[in-house]
Structure formats: structure tokens, C-alpha cells
Design a protein around this motif. Structure first.
Motif, PDB file in Angstrom:
ATOM      1  N   ALA A 112       0.975  -1.446   0.076  1.00  3.76           N
ATOM      2  CA  ALA A 112      -0.063   0.062   0.093  1.00  3.76           C
ATOM      3  C   ALA A 112       0.809   1.114  -0.168  1.00  3.76           C
ATOM      4  CB  ALA A 112      -1.059   0.035   1.298  1.00  3.76           C
ATOM      5  N   ARG A 113       1.983   1.041   0.900  1.00  2.00           N
ATOM      6  CA  ARG A 113       2.974   2.391   0.867  1.00  2.00           C
ATOM      7  C   ARG A 113       3.535   2.480  -0.443  1.00  2.00           C
ATOM      8  NH1 ARG A 113       4.996   3.548   5.979  1.00  2.00           N
ATOM      9  NH2 ARG A 113       3.702   3.268   7.607  1.00  2.00           N
ATOM     10  N   ILE A 114       4.007   1.569  -1.043  1.00  2.00           N
ATOM     11  CA  ILE A 114       4.757   1.718  -2.327  1.00  2.00           C
ATOM     12  C   ILE A 114       3.569   2.228  -3.562  1.00  2.00           C
ATOM     13  CG2 ILE A 114       5.606   0.237  -4.323  1.00  2.00           C
ATOM     14  CD1 ILE A 114       6.743  -1.458  -1.955  1.00  2.00           C
ATOM     15  N   LEU A 115       2.397   1.584  -3.457  1.00  2.00           N
ATOM     16  CA  LEU A 115       1.511   2.126  -4.678  1.00  2.00           C
ATOM     17  C   LEU A 115       1.200   3.769  -4.224  1.00  2.00           C
ATOM     18  CD1 LEU A 115      -0.966  -0.849  -4.625  1.00  2.00           C
ATOM     19  CD2 LEU A 115       0.953  -0.195  -6.677  1.00  2.00           C
ATOM     20  N   SER A 116       0.996   4.193  -3.032  1.00  2.00           N
ATOM     21  CA  SER A 116       0.568   5.414  -2.726  1.00  2.00           C
ATOM     22  C   SER A 116       1.637   6.425  -3.044  1.00  2.00           C
ATOM     23  CB  SER A 116       0.144   5.181  -1.176  1.00  2.00           C
ATOM     24  OG  SER A 116       0.064   6.844  -0.857  1.00  2.00           O
ATOM     25  N   ALA A 117       2.964   5.956  -2.869  1.00  2.00           N
ATOM     26  CA  ALA A 117       4.060   6.994  -3.184  1.00  2.00           C
ATOM     27  C   ALA A 117       4.466   7.040  -4.718  1.00  2.00           C
ATOM     28  CB  ALA A 117       5.594   6.266  -2.377  1.00  2.00           C
ATOM     29  N   MET A 118       4.184   5.891  -5.464  1.00  2.00           N
ATOM     30  CA  MET A 118       4.322   6.043  -6.688  1.00  2.00           C
ATOM     31  C   MET A 118       3.282   6.678  -7.506  1.00  2.00           C
ATOM     32  SD  MET A 118       7.221   4.481  -7.819  1.00  2.00           S
ATOM     33  CE  MET A 118       7.222   3.710  -9.244  1.00  2.00           C
ATOM     34  N   LYS A 119       2.120   6.557  -7.107  1.00  2.00           N
ATOM     35  CA  LYS A 119       0.910   7.615  -7.393  1.00  2.00           C
ATOM     36  C   LYS A 119       1.396   8.951  -7.361  1.00  2.00           C
ATOM     37  CE  LYS A 119      -4.049   7.859  -7.679  1.00  2.00           C
ATOM     38  NZ  LYS A 119      -5.433   7.241  -6.954  1.00  2.00           N
ATOM     39  N   LEU A 120       1.972   9.336  -6.186  1.00  2.00           N
ATOM     40  CA  LEU A 120       2.299  10.756  -5.876  1.00  2.00           C
ATOM     41  C   LEU A 120       3.070  11.336  -7.004  1.00  2.00           C
ATOM     42  CD1 LEU A 120       2.685  10.997  -2.035  1.00  2.00           C
ATOM     43  CD2 LEU A 120       0.726  12.017  -3.580  1.00  2.00           C
ATOM     44  N   VAL A 121       4.285  10.536  -7.637  1.00  2.00           N
ATOM     45  CA  VAL A 121       5.235  10.658  -8.471  1.00  2.00           C
ATOM     46  C   VAL A 121       4.555  10.417  -9.904  1.00  2.00           C
ATOM     47  CG1 VAL A 121       6.852  11.000  -6.693  1.00  2.00           C
ATOM     48  CG2 VAL A 121       6.666   8.756  -8.043  1.00  2.00           C
ATOM     49  N   ASP A 122       3.515  10.048  -9.979  1.00  2.00           N
ATOM     50  CA  ASP A 122       3.053   9.570 -11.271  1.00  2.00           C
ATOM     51  C   ASP A 122       3.690   8.523 -12.145  1.00  2.00           C
ATOM     52  OD1 ASP A 122       1.049   9.902 -13.269  1.00  2.00           O
ATOM     53  OD2 ASP A 122       2.226  11.463 -14.451  1.00  2.00           O
ATOM     54  N   LEU A 123       4.144   7.557 -11.108  1.00  2.00           N
ATOM     55  CA  LEU A 123       4.939   6.470 -11.869  1.00  2.00           C
ATOM     56  C   LEU A 123       4.305   5.096 -11.635  1.00  2.00           C
ATOM     57  CD1 LEU A 123       8.782   7.215 -11.064  1.00  2.00           C
ATOM     58  CD2 LEU A 123       7.662   7.134 -13.368  1.00  2.00           C
ATOM     59  N   GLU A 124       3.097   5.006 -11.038  1.00  2.00           N
ATOM     60  CA  GLU A 124       2.258   3.801 -10.694  1.00  2.00           C
ATOM     61  C   GLU A 124       2.186   2.473 -11.934  1.00  2.00           C
ATOM     62  OE1 GLU A 124      -1.329   6.492 -11.382  1.00  2.00           O
ATOM     63  OE2 GLU A 124       0.876   6.687 -11.102  1.00  2.00           O
ATOM     64  N   LYS A 125       2.422   3.018 -13.114  1.00  2.00           N
ATOM     65  CA  LYS A 125       2.286   2.092 -14.174  1.00  2.00           C
ATOM     66  C   LYS A 125       3.688   1.588 -14.506  1.00  2.00           C
ATOM     67  CE  LYS A 125      -1.651   4.444 -16.499  1.00  2.00           C
ATOM     68  NZ  LYS A 125      -2.137   5.242 -17.564  1.00  2.00           N
ATOM     69  N   GLU A 126       4.817   2.044 -13.888  1.00  2.00           N
ATOM     70  CA  GLU A 126       6.203   1.712 -14.184  1.00  2.00           C
ATOM     71  C   GLU A 126       6.958   0.910 -12.939  1.00  2.00           C
ATOM     72  OE1 GLU A 126       6.932   2.599 -16.996  1.00  2.00           O
ATOM     73  OE2 GLU A 126       5.632   4.141 -17.615  1.00  2.00           O
ATOM     74  N   LEU A 127       5.867   0.308 -12.406  1.00  2.00           N
ATOM     75  CA  LEU A 127       6.258  -0.516 -11.218  1.00  2.00           C
ATOM     76  C   LEU A 127       7.159  -1.739 -11.445  1.00  2.00           C
ATOM     77  CD1 LEU A 127       3.166  -0.436  -8.994  1.00  2.00           C
ATOM     78  CD2 LEU A 127       5.654   0.249  -8.169  1.00  2.00           C
ATOM     79  N   GLN A 128       6.741  -2.366 -12.491  1.00  2.00           N
ATOM     80  CA  GLN A 128       7.664  -3.435 -13.240  1.00  2.00           C
ATOM     81  C   GLN A 128       8.897  -3.255 -14.337  1.00  2.00           C
ATOM     82  OE1 GLN A 128       7.293  -6.212 -11.281  1.00  2.00           O
ATOM     83  NE2 GLN A 128       5.576  -4.881 -10.351  1.00  2.00           N
ATOM     84  N   LYS A 129       8.801  -1.969 -14.271  1.00  2.00           N
ATOM     85  CA  LYS A 129      10.125  -1.599 -15.372  1.00  2.00           C
ATOM     86  C   LYS A 129      11.444  -1.720 -14.411  1.00  2.00           C
ATOM     87  CE  LYS A 129      10.954   1.792 -18.853  1.00  2.00           C
ATOM     88  NZ  LYS A 129      10.331   3.083 -19.466  1.00  2.00           N
ATOM     89  N   ARG A 130      12.524  -2.003 -15.287  1.00  2.00           N
ATOM     90  CA  ARG A 130      13.679  -1.925 -14.605  1.00  2.00           C
ATOM     91  C   ARG A 130      14.322  -0.527 -14.680  1.00  2.00           C
ATOM     92  NH1 ARG A 130      17.074  -7.325 -15.529  1.00  2.00           N
ATOM     93  NH2 ARG A 130      18.785  -5.984 -16.200  1.00  2.00           N
ATOM     94  N   VAL A 131      14.795  -0.250 -13.600  1.00  2.00           N
ATOM     95  CA  VAL A 131      15.222   1.381 -13.351  1.00  2.00           C
ATOM     96  C   VAL A 131      16.472   1.633 -14.511  1.00  2.00           C
ATOM     97  CG1 VAL A 131      16.282   2.765 -11.573  1.00  2.00           C
ATOM     98  CG2 VAL A 131      14.537   0.953 -10.924  1.00  2.00           C
ATOM     99  N   GLU A 132      17.169   0.706 -14.867  1.00  2.00           N
ATOM    100  CA  GLU A 132      18.171   1.149 -15.538  1.00  2.00           C
ATOM    101  C   GLU A 132      17.519   1.664 -17.160  1.00  2.00           C
ATOM    102  OE1 GLU A 132      20.514  -2.582 -16.303  1.00  2.00           O
ATOM    103  OE2 GLU A 132      18.973  -3.674 -17.439  1.00  2.00           O
ATOM    104  N   ASP A 133      16.134   1.262 -17.391  1.00  2.00           N
ATOM    105  CA  ASP A 133      15.401   1.556 -18.581  1.00  2.00           C
ATOM    106  C   ASP A 133      14.810   2.939 -18.180  1.00  2.00           C
ATOM    107  OD1 ASP A 133      16.402  -0.383 -19.878  1.00  2.00           O
ATOM    108  OD2 ASP A 133      14.775  -1.730 -19.172  1.00  2.00           O
ATOM    109  N   PHE A 134      15.058   3.591 -17.213  1.00  2.00           N
ATOM    110  CA  PHE A 134      14.148   4.860 -16.590  1.00  2.00           C
ATOM    111  C   PHE A 134      15.215   6.116 -17.050  1.00  2.00           C
ATOM    112  CE2 PHE A 134      11.240   4.399 -12.550  1.00  2.00           C
ATOM    113  CZ  PHE A 134      10.648   2.982 -13.201  1.00  2.00           C
ATOM    114  N   SER A 135      14.393   7.020 -17.490  1.00  2.00           N
ATOM    115  CA  SER A 135      15.117   8.173 -17.987  1.00  2.00           C
ATOM    116  C   SER A 135      15.442   9.077 -16.642  1.00  2.00           C
ATOM    117  CB  SER A 135      13.940   9.317 -18.429  1.00  2.00           C
ATOM    118  OG  SER A 135      12.879   9.773 -17.759  1.00  2.00           O
TER     119      SER A 135
END
Length: 242
Positions: A112-135
Motif C-alpha cells: 500500500a505504501r509503495i502504490l501510494s508513493a508511486m502514485k504521488l510521483v506519477d509512476l504507478e504504471k512503471e512498477l515492473q520496469k527495470r530502473v536502468e531503463d528509466f530516464s
């Protein structure tokens, strides 16, 4: 939490070089305090002292009534560094899960904490993406989500919106305001003048010296300035904005 969760009277040296010279400051519960200054002025060293990452050469740093560094207090601080400390080979969710465990968030609460925090930064759709592929901007947002995971009493953010687009930056500042209204102390380092205008109070720092403290309106009035940038220059600062 006391009304004054942070009080400092601190000097920091590396060898014979003074990075911070007798910085006296009191930070209040429920405010957004901006530390404004050019690169190399000592902002990052100051926040590291507050977080317990660095130790004072002289003086003291009192956070939540304890002299830093203090391990129990460190767990009550959310810290976002200038450099993103992320594991590129892991997904965003795996990074968040790892840091949530480090911060003492129970397994039962983590999702619940993870989903809430990721929603705040507009990244909730990127949870399963590897971070090396992030901008770069996505990595900054993920770092902010990590800092928010454990509902800290104090949030310390070193240049948090660098590389983030203006519309999302607006949303992040709205999140800061919401946290401030709930009593969280937020310290933001910045050299972006429009962000400085949004802070409850500002500390202007140059060459390791605190040259002024006050609300944006107070600082402009004292220097007969129309903008914070003009006020900073009037106090003897140096603009660092492109």
C-alpha cells in the motif's frame, strides 16, 4: 514532535577548508524551508549533517531533540540525495520493496505504501520496469517516492525537481504543501528561483556562510527587490540559474 524539530550551530571543515562556517538555524514543524545558493555553497554538506551522514567539526546539530548522528532519528527522516542511489538491475517495485524494508516498513504495509508513493510521483504504471531503463527524470521521481515510503517526520530533499517536467513539478509541490499542512518539516535545497518563492521560509547561503533567513516576502522587502533572485544578489549572493 516539538515545534522546533531542527536546531543547528555548526561548522564543518575538510582539512583546512571550511565548508560551513557557524551555521545557526532553527527549522519549524510544518514548514517548507528552502536552502538557496549556488553550487559549491555548502547546501549538500548541510543536509548531510542533518541526516547524520556527516558529522560536525564544531558545534551541534539537534534533530528531534537528539544530537546527530542518531540512528533512531535517522529512521524518521526521508532523504533524497542529489545523486540517485538506485539499483538499475532491479525493477522499480523491487527497489521500493528493498528501501521500505530498510526503513522499517512492515511487510503488511509495504504494498500500500509503495502504490501510494508511486502514485504521488506519477509512476504507478512503471512498477515492473527495470530502473536502468528509466530516464533521468523518472529516476528522480522514484528517489522521491523512496524518501516518502515510511511517512517521515522530516523530509530532506537535495535538488528534488532537477530534470522533472514543469507540470509534474507543480504536482510534486502540491504534495509538499499537503505534507506541510500535516506537520511534516520539509527542507528543500534549490537554485531555482520560482521554487524558492513557494517556500515558507528561505535560508540564503554563499561560500559556507548563511547570509539571510526569512520568508520570501520579508527578504524581498528588506532589500527592496521585486524577485528572490534580486534579493539574493542584494545580500551578496551569486545567481546560479541559467
Amino acid at each position: 514532535m516539538k515545534n522546533f524539530p531542527v536546531q543547528t550551530r555548526v561548522t564543518k571543515r575538510y582539512g583546512h577548508t571550511t565548508i560551513l562556517d557557524n551555521i545557526k538555524m532553527t527549522l519549524n514543524k510544518g514548514e517548507i524551508f528552502g536552502l538557496l545558493g549556488p553550487s559549491g555553497s555548502g547546501k549538500t554538506t548541510f543536509v548531510k549533517l542533518l541526516c547524520g551522514i556527516e558529522e560536525a567539526t564544531e558545534g551541534e546539530v539537534i534533530v528531534l531533540e537528539k544530537q546527530m548522528p542518531d540512528l533512531n532519528v535517522m529512521k524518521r527522516i526521508g532523504y533524497m540525495a542529489q545523486a540517485d542511489a538506485l539499483y538499475g538491475e532491479l525493477t522499480a517495485y523491487e527497489n521500493l520493496e528493498f528501501f521500505a524494508t530498510l526503513s522499517g516498513v512492515s511487510r503488511r504495509e509495504q504494498k500500500a505504501r509503495i502504490l501510494s508513493a508511486m502514485k504521488l510521483v506519477d509512476l504507478e504504471k512503471e512498477l515492473q520496469k527495470r530502473v536502468e531503463d528509466f530516464s533521468g527524470g523518472m529516476k528522480r521521481r522514484l528517489s522521491l517516492a523512496i524518501a516518502l515510503l515510511h511517512n517521515p517526520d522530516i523530509l530532506i530533499l537535495d535538488e528534488p525537481t532537477v530534470g522533472i517536467d514543469p507540470s509534474l513539478r507543480q504536482k510534486i509541490w502540491e504534495t509538499f504543501e499537503d505534507l506541510r499542512s500535516k506537520g511534516v518539516l520539509i527542507l528543500v535545497t534549490t537554485h531555482v528561483m520560482d521554487e524558492a518563492e513557494r517556500c515558507s521560509r528561505l535560508g540564503m547561503i554563499k561560500g559556507g556562510h548563511l547570509i539571510a533567513v526569512g520568508t520570501p516576502d520579508e527578504l524581498k522587502k528588506q532589500t527592496d527587490s521585486q524577485t528572490i533572485e534580486q534579493a539574493f544578489l542584494s545580500y551578496g549572493g551569486q545567481s546560479n540559474e541559467n
